[in-house]
Motif scaffolding. Sequence first.
Motif, mmCIF file in Angstrom:
data_model
loop_
_atom_site.group_PDB
_atom_site.id
_atom_site.type_symbol
_atom_site.label_atom_id
_atom_site.label_comp_id
_atom_site.label_asym_id
_atom_site.label_seq_id
_atom_site.Cartn_x
_atom_site.Cartn_y
_atom_site.Cartn_z
ATOM 1 N N LEU A 57 7.341 25.170 -14.913
ATOM 2 C CA LEU A 57 8.139 23.945 -14.939
ATOM 3 C C LEU A 57 9.552 24.221 -15.433
ATOM 4 N N SER A 78 0.442 4.189 -2.676
ATOM 5 C CA SER A 78 0.328 5.607 -2.307
ATOM 6 C C SER A 78 1.278 6.463 -3.124
ATOM 7 N N LEU A 79 2.493 5.953 -3.249
ATOM 8 C CA LEU A 79 3.492 6.703 -4.004
ATOM 9 C C LEU A 79 3.047 6.869 -5.461
ATOM 10 N N ILE A 113 -2.329 15.868 -13.806
ATOM 11 C CA ILE A 113 -2.451 17.321 -13.948
ATOM 12 C C ILE A 113 -1.792 17.769 -15.245
ATOM 13 N N LEU A 114 -0.547 17.319 -15.437
ATOM 14 C CA LEU A 114 0.168 17.732 -16.648
ATOM 15 C C LEU A 114 -0.575 17.252 -17.893
ATOM 16 N N THR A 116 1.947 26.779 -16.967
ATOM 17 C CA THR A 116 2.585 25.556 -16.457
ATOM 18 C C THR A 116 3.969 25.373 -17.064
ATOM 19 N N ILE A 125 -3.796 16.531 -18.345
ATOM 20 C CA ILE A 125 -5.036 17.265 -18.592
ATOM 21 C C ILE A 125 -4.738 18.648 -19.161
ATOM 22 N N VAL A 151 0.365 9.551 -5.713
ATOM 23 C CA VAL A 151 0.894 10.918 -5.664
ATOM 24 C C VAL A 151 1.572 11.273 -6.998
ATOM 25 N N ARG A 158 -5.889 19.556 -22.944
ATOM 26 C CA ARG A 158 -6.919 20.560 -23.143
ATOM 27 C C ARG A 158 -6.360 21.896 -23.604
ATOM 28 N N ALA A 177 -0.969 11.701 -9.677
ATOM 29 C CA ALA A 177 -1.685 12.974 -9.646
ATOM 30 C C ALA A 177 -0.935 14.017 -10.456
ATOM 31 N N LEU A 178 0.383 14.031 -10.284
ATOM 32 C CA LEU A 178 1.189 14.987 -11.047
ATOM 33 C C LEU A 178 1.053 14.727 -12.544
ATOM 34 N N ILE A 206 0.823 -1.221 0.000
ATOM 35 C CA ILE A 206 0.000 0.000 0.000
ATOM 36 C C ILE A 206 0.856 1.270 0.000
ATOM 37 N N MET A 207 2.080 1.159 0.521
ATOM 38 C CA MET A 207 2.969 2.319 0.427
ATOM 39 C C MET A 207 3.320 2.610 -1.032
ATOM 40 N N ARG A 208 3.616 1.538 -1.755
ATOM 41 C CA ARG A 208 3.943 1.735 -3.172
ATOM 42 C C ARG A 208 2.745 2.317 -3.910
#
Lengths: 333, 251, 290
Positions: free
Chosen positions: C271, C26-27, C37-38, C267, C40, C30, C44, C33-34, C22-24
């Motif tokens: 970056l 979670s990583l 974001i990039l 962005t 999307i 995260v 768009r 998610a990055l 579960i740690m992996r």
Amino acid sequence: MSQSDKINTPQTVTKTTGRVIRPVAVSRARQNSFARRTFFGFTLLPVFLILIVTIALLVRSWPILNAYPLSDLLFGDVWKPTDGQFGFRPFILGTFWVTVVGVVLSVPPCLLASIYLAEYAHARLRSIAKPVLDLLAAIPPVVYGVWGLLAIVPFVDKVLAPLSDRWLGSVSIFAVNQPTGFGILAAGLVLAVMIAPLIISVMYEIFSTVPNDLRHASLAVGATQWQTIRNIVLPQVAPGILAAIVLGASRALGETIAVLMVVGNIPQIPTSIFDSAYPLPALIANNYGEMMSIPLYDAALLSAALVLLVVILIFNILSIIILQRMMRQKWAS
Amino acid sequence: MDAHIQVKNLNVYYGKQQALKDVNIEIPKNQITVIMGPSGCGKTTLLKTFNRFLELSDGTQLTGEVLVDGQNIYGREVDVTEVRKVVGLLAQRPSPLPMSIYDNVAYGMHIHKMKKDRKEYKDAVRHYLEIAGLWEEVHKRLHDPATSLSIGQQQRLCLARGLAVEPVIILGDEPTSALDPISSQNIESRLLDLKQQYTTVIVTHTLRQAKRLADYVIYMYLGEVIEAAPAHEVFTNPQHERTKQYLEGLF
Amino acid sequence: MGFLMKKHWQRRHLMEAFMKFIMRVSLVIVAGALGLILWIVIVRGLPALSWAMVTKIPEGGYYMGKGGGILNAILGSLYLASGGTLLAMIFSVPIAMYLKTYLGDSKWGHYVRLSLDVLWGIPSIVYGAFGFTLMIALGMRASLLAGIVILALIELPIMTRAMDEVIRRMPVDLEHAALALGSTKFEVALRVVTRQMLPGITTAILLGLGRGIGDAASVLFTAGYTDRIPTSLMRPTASLPLAVFFQLGSPYPEVQQRGYAAALILTIIVLVVSLGSRWLSARLNKYTIK
């Protein structure tokens, strides 16, 4: 450091030059003490800045604090500036809900990820994770907002809301009353990602304050790594973990643009995470500088900023003191 | 010789640097083996291969075998925690866990769920504190934090903690280097008392200590084992020039 | 006498494997998610991105879907961020030096660091509101200057702490050697510390720039918004975050599209700055004593 301070104050410089006053030495000493005074002035700046910001907001919100009892402002339900009604309760609750949802969603994966990075990961993974976190932290709030608008709001609307409606609809905080996708959950999800880099990097730092000797002592009797973390490392860092969470919460409390874009901005008292809300920062951002002719309106908005500032200052100071203390112990040992 | 630990063709690398070069030795059962040599010669590295502590640091590589009772502890199916239970370690600096004296001794037993009830744990804690020669000093304050003990007492506590999980081998990584002379002597006499029941391997940088403790000596230089023989042979009649120089150089 | 060292799956081993799993996860969440974001923002934003977007200012009817671009916002943000960073530099360099050479790890050193960290945590909307009250008190209108001042306040703690963290790792020996040669503390600060500070300063500048370009809530009140490129410090100026924000609020799909493109531009700038700071500080670190 303090030692060298004592050794090399300007006085000693003049003393060592003795009776023969050497002009160069004196001017250098003077330059030193002048520089010290100027630098000291600069250094007081941050301390004063906190005070100045607080006082300025206090002074400007004084008219409304004078006109209404604080409890009416904080716990009043009605926000109708044109009628002279300034109840912050919907906004305070909105802020509270959004922050809590954000923190609750963010902390478990962040804690696990930081444990993995600190305790399990090889140097290579760590060296990749650091820049990724830095990038995540560098993305501007408005971009998070765009992401929330394009990905999170539809996701909440099309996926989470129907699911929740089906399975958890009878529990009031999961009830879907306003099926638009905009609301507390969407804002919480965006915030959860926004505060993740901060929480992970603070937690990672905290884990590194635990001396390796302790880990080795536990591993040496045949404990597994998780047993070592559970029994030895986590109890040691518990205050720091808490501080990291509070720090993350205070960051979430003040986030404006990204939240404003996905939270719905309806001044109501939320009852479910799918409800729209109207947090304090959004209130200020949307209204400040406009309709300044309404009496006390400007003071009301600034007192909202003051409330926000005071809560965040308390959260920040507490958590930073704990974190600094833990870091100092690390340097000392 | 009844070998308890056999090391076969052991090579260790830190990154590109070779720390151990083709080590082949046998460590006798129920005796004290002392590993000595100038600093940086790989003594501690060799010791750490015996309880697989080497893999805790990034970038180490190991080839070869370490057999304990004929079983390769680097074998595929081997459970590393089981290895560390069987091979106990006394670290260079005493490292009491941040808990009470009692809990320190009971820690490993709890980890392995070795006892059935409180009474059994209590008796076992007492037993091992007695073996470590600490019971008399601490029995009235078992629930004080372990850090309240003196450094010497802490090291004996660590000994008790290590023995409590019933190992058969005790490793000591310069276990007295952080202690005062009296505490050092105390630890040394514990180790001498225990050698009938445990195979003991000690790394030391003081020749005097080696002479006091050793039944068997391994002399290392630049990652290689130069000489490995019973203590009286090495000290009275070293076979290699380097060993001779080392023994003389320190007198 | 053989010892059972074979792995027999006890509860603790299952636990170990489960936690690691579960740690992996979670990583991955995260990191994912990055990536999301990039992804999307690129997907768009790219379709609406055009040369006109970055080279033209809004033309008549731009906000109803007619031609033009957001050069005003791009330049405005660059002016705001570089002005703010420059102003913050003037204050943060002496503070960081004073922290190092005079205060060190003393009690006052801790107080100053504490207050810097606390300042760092104050949200930009509060700075914005504060800035606006200040402007009213001074009789100023929304302007480039006001935006720069407020951004400088926001960047000050970030930049100071970034420098502080870098020079803190500077070896004490070097400083003592300089003192032993008869330098005063000020001379030490000037010569030795500045040289050592170079990587710290570059990191700080780029951190400050990144933060300054991306911040929206503070410039909302202080810098205002305009379709023109600012020609004076006293004129209002547009900024990229607000360009994104305002265009997304439009009912016209074309304008919203351009909002996404503006987000992509923002962005990319951020970056580049962030990656640039990594690269630069890694390079500069080679030339300093660690």
